[in-house]
Design a protein around this motif. Structure first.
Motif, PDB file in Angstrom:
ATOM      1  N   PHE A  14       0.873  -1.185   0.000  1.00  0.00           N
ATOM      2  CA  PHE A  14       0.000   0.000   0.000  1.00  0.00           C
ATOM      3  C   PHE A  14       0.906   1.230   0.000  1.00  0.00           C
ATOM      4  O   PHE A  14       0.763   2.137   0.808  1.00  0.00           O
ATOM      5  N   CYS A  15       1.873   1.254  -0.903  1.00  0.00           N
ATOM      6  CA  CYS A  15       2.968   2.231  -0.825  1.00  0.00           C
ATOM      7  C   CYS A  15       2.542   3.684  -0.994  1.00  0.00           C
ATOM      8  O   CYS A  15       3.211   4.565  -0.463  1.00  0.00           O
ATOM      9  N   GLY A  16       1.464   3.965  -1.713  1.00  0.00           N
ATOM     10  CA  GLY A  16       1.057   5.361  -1.890  1.00  0.00           C
ATOM     11  C   GLY A  16       2.204   6.188  -2.436  1.00  0.00           C
ATOM     12  O   GLY A  16       2.774   5.855  -3.472  1.00  0.00           O
ATOM     13  N   ASP A  36       1.300  -1.376  -4.863  1.00  0.00           N
ATOM     14  CA  ASP A  36       0.112  -0.549  -4.730  1.00  0.00           C
ATOM     15  C   ASP A  36      -0.860  -0.918  -5.838  1.00  0.00           C
ATOM     16  O   ASP A  36      -0.445  -1.198  -6.965  1.00  0.00           O
ATOM     17  N   ASN A  37      -2.126  -0.927  -5.516  1.00  0.00           N
ATOM     18  CA  ASN A  37      -3.176  -1.309  -6.453  1.00  0.00           C
ATOM     19  C   ASN A  37      -3.395  -0.263  -7.544  1.00  0.00           C
ATOM     20  O   ASN A  37      -3.854  -0.584  -8.625  1.00  0.00           O
ATOM     21  N   SER A  38      -3.049   0.985  -7.278  1.00  0.00           N
ATOM     22  CA  SER A  38      -3.294   2.076  -8.209  1.00  0.00           C
ATOM     23  C   SER A  38      -2.235   2.114  -9.314  1.00  0.00           C
ATOM     24  O   SER A  38      -1.044   2.210  -9.038  1.00  0.00           O
ATOM     25  N   VAL A  41      -0.357   5.455  -9.093  1.00  0.00           N
ATOM     26  CA  VAL A  41       0.665   5.419  -8.040  1.00  0.00           C
ATOM     27  C   VAL A  41       1.865   4.595  -8.506  1.00  0.00           C
ATOM     28  O   VAL A  41       3.017   5.014  -8.345  1.00  0.00           O
ATOM     29  N   SER A  42       1.618   3.449  -9.088  1.00  0.00           N
ATOM     30  CA  SER A  42       2.706   2.577  -9.542  1.00  0.00           C
ATOM     31  C   SER A  42       3.545   3.241 -10.625  1.00  0.00           C
ATOM     32  O   SER A  42       4.780   3.143 -10.611  1.00  0.00           O
TER      33      SER A  42
END
Length: 151
Positions: A14-16, A36-38, A41-42
């Motif tokens: 969940f690195c954000g 991270d799921n986004s 963000v990735s």
């Protein structure tokens, strides 16, 4: 925690913004896996790592639970968990970490909302530090995992 970082293999789930993992890299972490799921963000994390010429890190655009369930486990020395609030992620993630992701004496840093109780933790998790700041609580656990093979 600074003296544990040099040479450590770390995971920032969940690195954000990646602030926790980037700080670990700047303090000498050997390798860092950002998850991270986004996709946004990735992509930003990948760009940030390229800007920093950080070749000892990887970015995984995937749900943290799905990653921990499907990737080949590798013992991590330090794990950062800062999941989205009020979603129950910690109850799902903590048991997955116990399936080969924790090094012999791993550190797990958890950042969460203070009004929510931690899910039940395995007996081998020992609270080392705890601090509250506004609506957040920060906890650092040491996990003793004597059956883990060192890497």
């Amino acid at each position: 925690m600074n003296h544990f970082v040099p040479g450590a293999t770390c995971g920032d789930f969940f690195c954000g913004s990646g602030a926790l993992g980037l700080e670990a890299l700047s303090r000498g972490a050997k390798h860092l896996t950002f998850v991270d799921n986004s996709r946004v963000v990735s992509q930003q994390m990948t760009a940030n790592l390229a800007t920093l010429s950080a070749t000892n890190a990887e970015v995984i655009a995937q749900n943290a639970a799905a990653f921990l369930e499907t990737a080949t486990p590798r013992p991590l020395d330090i794990i950062f968990l800062d999941p989205p609030f009020r979603k129950g992620w910690l109850a799902q993630i903590i048991p997955l970490l116990e399936k080969g992701w924790l090094a012999e004496r791993a550190l797990v840093y958890i950042e969460m909302e203070k009004e929510v109780a931690l899910p039940p933790l395995p007996n081998n998790w020992t609270l080392q530090k705890e601090k509250t700041a506004g609506q957040l609580v920060y906890r650092l656990f040491e996990v003793s995992n004597p059956l883990c093979e060192t890497h």
